[in-house]
Design a protein around this motif. Structure first.
Motif, PDB file in Angstrom:
ATOM      1  N   GLY A 225     -27.326  73.723  44.859  1.00 40.47           N
ATOM      2  CA  GLY A 225     -27.262  73.942  46.293  1.00 40.47           C
ATOM      3  C   GLY A 225     -26.841  72.725  47.076  1.00 40.47           C
ATOM      4  N   LEU A 226     -26.906  71.547  46.471  1.00 43.04           N
ATOM      5  CA  LEU A 226     -26.473  70.325  47.135  1.00 43.04           C
ATOM      6  C   LEU A 226     -24.968  70.111  47.060  1.00 43.04           C
ATOM      7  N   ARG A 227     -24.326  70.807  46.144  1.00 44.24           N
ATOM      8  CA  ARG A 227     -22.871  70.717  45.971  1.00 44.24           C
ATOM      9  C   ARG A 227     -22.397  69.262  45.831  1.00 44.24           C
ATOM     10  N   GLY A 228     -23.146  68.500  45.051  1.00 39.59           N
ATOM     11  CA  GLY A 228     -22.741  67.140  44.737  1.00 39.59           C
ATOM     12  C   GLY A 228     -22.882  66.138  45.857  1.00 39.59           C
ATOM     13  N   ALA A 229     -23.683  66.433  46.889  1.00 41.40           N
ATOM     14  CA  ALA A 229     -23.836  65.515  48.023  1.00 41.40           C
ATOM     15  C   ALA A 229     -24.761  64.354  47.664  1.00 41.40           C
ATOM     16  N   ASP A 230     -24.519  63.216  48.302  1.00 40.61           N
ATOM     17  CA  ASP A 230     -25.474  62.109  48.219  1.00 40.61           C
ATOM     18  C   ASP A 230     -26.761  62.510  48.922  1.00 40.61           C
ATOM     19  N   VAL A 231     -27.885  62.058  48.388  1.00 40.33           N
ATOM     20  CA  VAL A 231     -29.192  62.367  48.974  1.00 40.33           C
ATOM     21  C   VAL A 231     -29.922  61.050  49.219  1.00 40.33           C
ATOM     22  N   ALA A 267     -22.555  64.131  65.603  1.00 39.49           N
ATOM     23  CA  ALA A 267     -21.957  63.871  64.296  1.00 39.49           C
ATOM     24  C   ALA A 267     -21.848  65.133  63.454  1.00 39.49           C
ATOM     25  N   GLY A 268     -22.160  66.280  64.038  1.00 39.51           N
ATOM     26  CA  GLY A 268     -22.065  67.535  63.293  1.00 39.51           C
ATOM     27  C   GLY A 268     -23.193  67.741  62.305  1.00 39.51           C
ATOM     28  N   ARG A 269     -24.321  67.135  62.546  1.00 43.21           N
ATOM     29  CA  ARG A 269     -25.461  67.277  61.653  1.00 43.21           C
ATOM     30  C   ARG A 269     -26.560  68.092  62.323  1.00 43.21           C
ATOM     31  N   GLU A 379     -23.733  51.251  47.997  1.00 43.45           N
ATOM     32  CA  GLU A 379     -23.917  52.513  47.286  1.00 43.45           C
ATOM     33  C   GLU A 379     -23.239  53.722  47.920  1.00 43.45           C
ATOM     34  N   LEU A 380     -22.980  53.695  49.220  1.00 48.13           N
ATOM     35  CA  LEU A 380     -22.532  54.911  49.894  1.00 48.13           C
ATOM     36  C   LEU A 380     -21.151  54.829  50.527  1.00 48.13           C
ATOM     37  N   ALA A 381     -20.655  53.632  50.776  1.00 52.66           N
ATOM     38  CA  ALA A 381     -19.462  53.487  51.617  1.00 52.66           C
ATOM     39  C   ALA A 381     -18.178  53.950  50.947  1.00 52.66           C
ATOM     40  N   PRO A 464     -21.835  58.751  55.263  1.00 50.42           N
ATOM     41  CA  PRO A 464     -20.951  59.813  54.753  1.00 50.42           C
ATOM     42  C   PRO A 464     -21.327  61.154  55.371  1.00 50.42           C
ATOM     43  N   ARG A 465     -20.334  61.944  55.698  1.00 47.78           N
ATOM     44  CA  ARG A 465     -20.611  63.205  56.385  1.00 47.78           C
ATOM     45  C   ARG A 465     -21.460  64.143  55.524  1.00 47.78           C
ATOM     46  N   GLU A 466     -21.249  64.134  54.204  1.00 45.61           N
ATOM     47  CA  GLU A 466     -21.962  65.062  53.335  1.00 45.61           C
ATOM     48  C   GLU A 466     -23.368  64.583  52.991  1.00 45.61           C
ATOM     49  N   LEU A 467     -23.758  63.410  53.470  1.00 46.90           N
ATOM     50  CA  LEU A 467     -25.061  62.856  53.120  1.00 46.90           C
ATOM     51  C   LEU A 467     -26.194  63.780  53.571  1.00 46.90           C
ATOM     52  N   VAL A 468     -27.119  64.059  52.656  1.00 48.80           N
ATOM     53  CA  VAL A 468     -28.344  64.795  52.978  1.00 48.80           C
ATOM     54  C   VAL A 468     -29.468  63.766  53.092  1.00 48.80           C
ATOM     55  N   THR A 469     -30.110  63.723  54.244  1.00 48.36           N
ATOM     56  CA  THR A 469     -31.142  62.726  54.507  1.00 48.36           C
ATOM     57  C   THR A 469     -32.490  63.407  54.650  1.00 48.36           C
ATOM     58  N   LEU A 470     -33.448  62.965  53.865  1.00 47.83           N
ATOM     59  CA  LEU A 470     -34.824  63.439  53.975  1.00 47.83           C
ATOM     60  C   LEU A 470     -35.658  62.305  54.565  1.00 47.83           C
ATOM     61  N   VAL A 471     -36.308  62.572  55.674  1.00 46.53           N
ATOM     62  CA  VAL A 471     -37.182  61.576  56.308  1.00 46.53           C
ATOM     63  C   VAL A 471     -38.609  62.090  56.181  1.00 46.53           C
ATOM     64  N   VAL A 472     -39.432  61.346  55.453  1.00 47.19           N
ATOM     65  CA  VAL A 472     -40.800  61.773  55.162  1.00 47.19           C
ATOM     66  C   VAL A 472     -41.763  60.666  55.578  1.00 47.19           C
ATOM     67  N   GLY A 473     -42.691  60.966  56.452  1.00 47.37           N
ATOM     68  CA  GLY A 473     -43.741  60.003  56.754  1.00 47.37           C
ATOM     69  C   GLY A 473     -44.623  59.829  55.527  1.00 47.37           C
ATOM     70  N   ASP A 474     -44.952  58.590  55.192  1.00 53.20           N
ATOM     71  CA  ASP A 474     -45.783  58.418  53.998  1.00 53.20           C
ATOM     72  C   ASP A 474     -47.266  58.618  54.294  1.00 53.20           C
ATOM     73  N   HIS A 475     -47.710  58.263  55.488  1.00 49.61           N
ATOM     74  CA  HIS A 475     -49.111  58.455  55.852  1.00 49.61           C
ATOM     75  C   HIS A 475     -49.266  58.196  57.343  1.00 49.61           C
ATOM     76  N   GLN A 476     -50.392  58.608  57.869  1.00 41.73           N
ATOM     77  CA  GLN A 476     -50.729  58.290  59.251  1.00 41.73           C
ATOM     78  C   GLN A 476     -50.969  56.788  59.388  1.00 41.73           C
TER      79      GLN A 476
END
Length: 557
Positions: A225-231, A267-269, A379-381, A464-476
């Motif tokens: 489902g990621l179709r080869g995108a950077d994560v 940015a179309g995201r 790593e991404l450029a 990169p436009r195809e980049l999938v970014t997950l932002v997760v808080g680690d704790h309060q």
């Protein structure tokens, strides 16, 4: 001669008041200072009853017995202080094994020099000696007062009555009496000591603990489902649900969130969000990282240690097997990290390995925007179609307590990746804003806002436009910031230009935007209070979303 006429009664009364105050102290939230409570200690009543019996049969207790009693009382007082203070200030119970191991690092983070730490340890030892002497003096006064038969009879009768009221099982059926008992009688210290002994034993002898929770079925999913995108998985330090649940904090961060949303849209995201329950509170970020990366419950630090010594699969190993180049981008890692071998990263870039050549700032030395700029450049450029996509784990540092110093940010990503990232004036300006542990909330909100600022700038700029970014808080953040009685929940954001991928997350219970819906994260209720899904459960949700199979009867956050 009556006791009070001789002065022994007054000394007895004063001694009992001091001992009771020490054994019933509360916390002056959100400070580390104790505060007196209008309660009575059942354990003090039990000790008095024993002394009355001893005095009746054998006379006044000897000096050795009183010294031993004072030592036990000192232990009880320290246990009471730590029990109420750690829970109030940090929002979680004390863990003597883990908290003791990291105490020195916390002091270093606060800017304490080795000399200051040594002086503080000496002062603490002197304070303990003084407290012991005061407690011993009080017990000597009690013993002297109990030499008077009338005082002994009165205290024995009062102690028996108090113990009956405290521990009578049938009294729990009377709601009014139970409410009075809860208010008037202090919570005993012995159960807290027993609990800490049990926790310590579990860390020292982990074989006696329960087995690890089951791992998700990594083998049953693909990453099609990621179709080869950077994560890019960003663990946003101390990003807690208090920034959503607390109206004042939500309002303070509203401009930063609105700016981030506008940048993403330009940015179309798109972005979808939820919330999960972290396995830790106020610190110990590695427990949250392991819980999500491995999908295993790590609320017990002993489980974390046993996980890292196992051969359990993880998101890192799964991405590696399916053709991604895996990177642990760890600018906060300033020493050897053998535990990282569990995850199997293709590359672990620590504080030395990320290539930062600019001026150092504060305890963590490398500002987050510079770390992100170097990550992008390395790593991404310039990834070509023939190169493997990247799976990157990046724990941020800027919003780590005490939330300062914060560097200026102007969005010049090319310069941030060079030795000219910051000028001496930039560093001086940042250091001119000292950390304030007693009033940390403004600095905390500033640090979270600054992180949202540079993250939005990057995603709207060189990312990169195809980049999938997950932002997760680690704790309060610790309880002085998150608030008294705050939950252990943290926000989770998924940012992508792939509308189909975001739709899969929505089907799994995420809501659009940067603010989780009011019922987000409670779809899979796990307890009587409708607690959010644990962070370890989010791993299975990610596996389902990253797959390309139809979503049906799958876990929801």
């Amino acid at each position: 001669m009556p006791a009070f006429a001789s002065g022994r009664g007054w000394r007895l009364l004063a001694a009992l008041l001091v001992l009771n105050g020490l054994l019933t102290m509360g916390n002056l939230w959100p400070t580390p200072w104790p505060r007196p409570l209008a309660q009575v200690s059942p354990e003090l009543a039990l000790a008095l009853l024993v002394l009355c019996i001893v005095a009746f049969w054998r006379g006044r207790p000897g000096a050795a017995a009183l010294r031993a009693l004072a030592a036990v009382t000192l232990l009880w007082v320290l246990a009471r202080y730590l029990d109420v203070t750690v829970q109030a200030v940090f929002g979680r119970p004390l863990n003597p094994y883990w908290d003791g191991r990291h105490a020195m690092s916390v002091l270093a983070l606060a800017g304490w020099s080795s000399g200051a730490i040594a002086a503080a340890v000496l002062a603490l030892l002197l304070a303990m000696a003084g407290l012991y002497a005061a407690i011993l003096f009080c017990w000597q006064g009690v013993a002297a007062g109990l030499a008077e038969p009338r005082s002994r009879r009165v205290l024995a009768a009062a102690s028996i009555l108090l113990l009956v009221l405290a521990f009578a099982p049938g009294a729990t059926r009377l709601e009014a009496f139970q409410a009075w008992r809860t208010e008037a009688l202090a919570r005993p210290v012995a159960p807290a000591i027993a609990r800490q002994a049990q926790v310590l034993a579990a860390q020292l002898w982990p074989g006696a603990t329960e087995p690890l929770s089951p791992s998700p079925d990594f083998a049953a999913h693909s990453l099609a489902g990621l179709r080869g995108a950077d994560v890019l998985l960003v663990f946003l330090e101390s990003y807690g649900a208090c920034t959503v649940d607390d109206a004042a904090q939500r309002q303070a961060l509203a401009p930063a969130r609105e700016q981030l949303l506008q940048r993403l849209q330009s940015a179309g995201r798109g972005v979808v969000s939820t919330r999960v329950r972290s396995p830790t509170f106020g610190g110990s970020s590695w427990l949250a990282h392991a819980a999500l990366l491995a999908g295993v419950d790590t609320r017990d630090p002993g489980d974390y240690e046993r996980l890292l010594s196992s051969d359990r699969p993880s998101l890192v190993s799964m991405f590696h097997r399916q053709g991604w180049h895996t990177v642990g981008w760890m600018p906060g890692l300033q020493r050897a990290w053998p535990e990282g071998g569990f995850y199997g990263f293709d590359r672990i870039a620590d504080a030395q390995g990320i290539g930062y050549e600019g001026l150092e700032l504060g305890y963590w030395q490398i500002p987050d925007p510079a770390s992100m700029a170097l990550l992008h450049r390395q790593e991404l450029a310039h990834r070509t179609a023939s190169q493997a996509p990247r799976f990157i784990v990046f724990p941020t540092l800027g919003s780590h307590a005490p939330f300062r110093p914060l560097p200026p940010f102007d969005g010049d990503w090319a310069r941030l990746a060079t030795s000219q990232a910051y000028t001496p004036e930039d560093i001086a300006t940042a250091l001119a804003q000292p950390a304030d542990w007693s009033q940390a909330r403004p600095a905390y909100l500033e640090s979270i806002g600054a992180t949202l600022d540079w993250l939005g700038s990057y995603l709207a700029g060189p990312a990169p436009r195809e980049l999938v970014t997950l932002v997760v808080g680690d704790h309060q953040p610790w309880a002085a910031v998150s608030g008294e009685g705050a939950s252990w929940d943290v926000p989770v954001h998924v940012i992508s230009s792939d509308a189909a991928l975001l739709a899969r997350f929505e089907a799994l219970g995420f809501s659009r935007g940067l603010l989780p819906a009011a019922d987000a994260g409670v779809a899979g209720k796990l307890g009587p209070r409708g607690a959010s899904m644990p962070m370890a459960g989010l791993t299975a949700v990610l596996l389902a979303a990253f797959d390309d199979r139809p979503i049906a009867s799958l876990p929801r956050p």
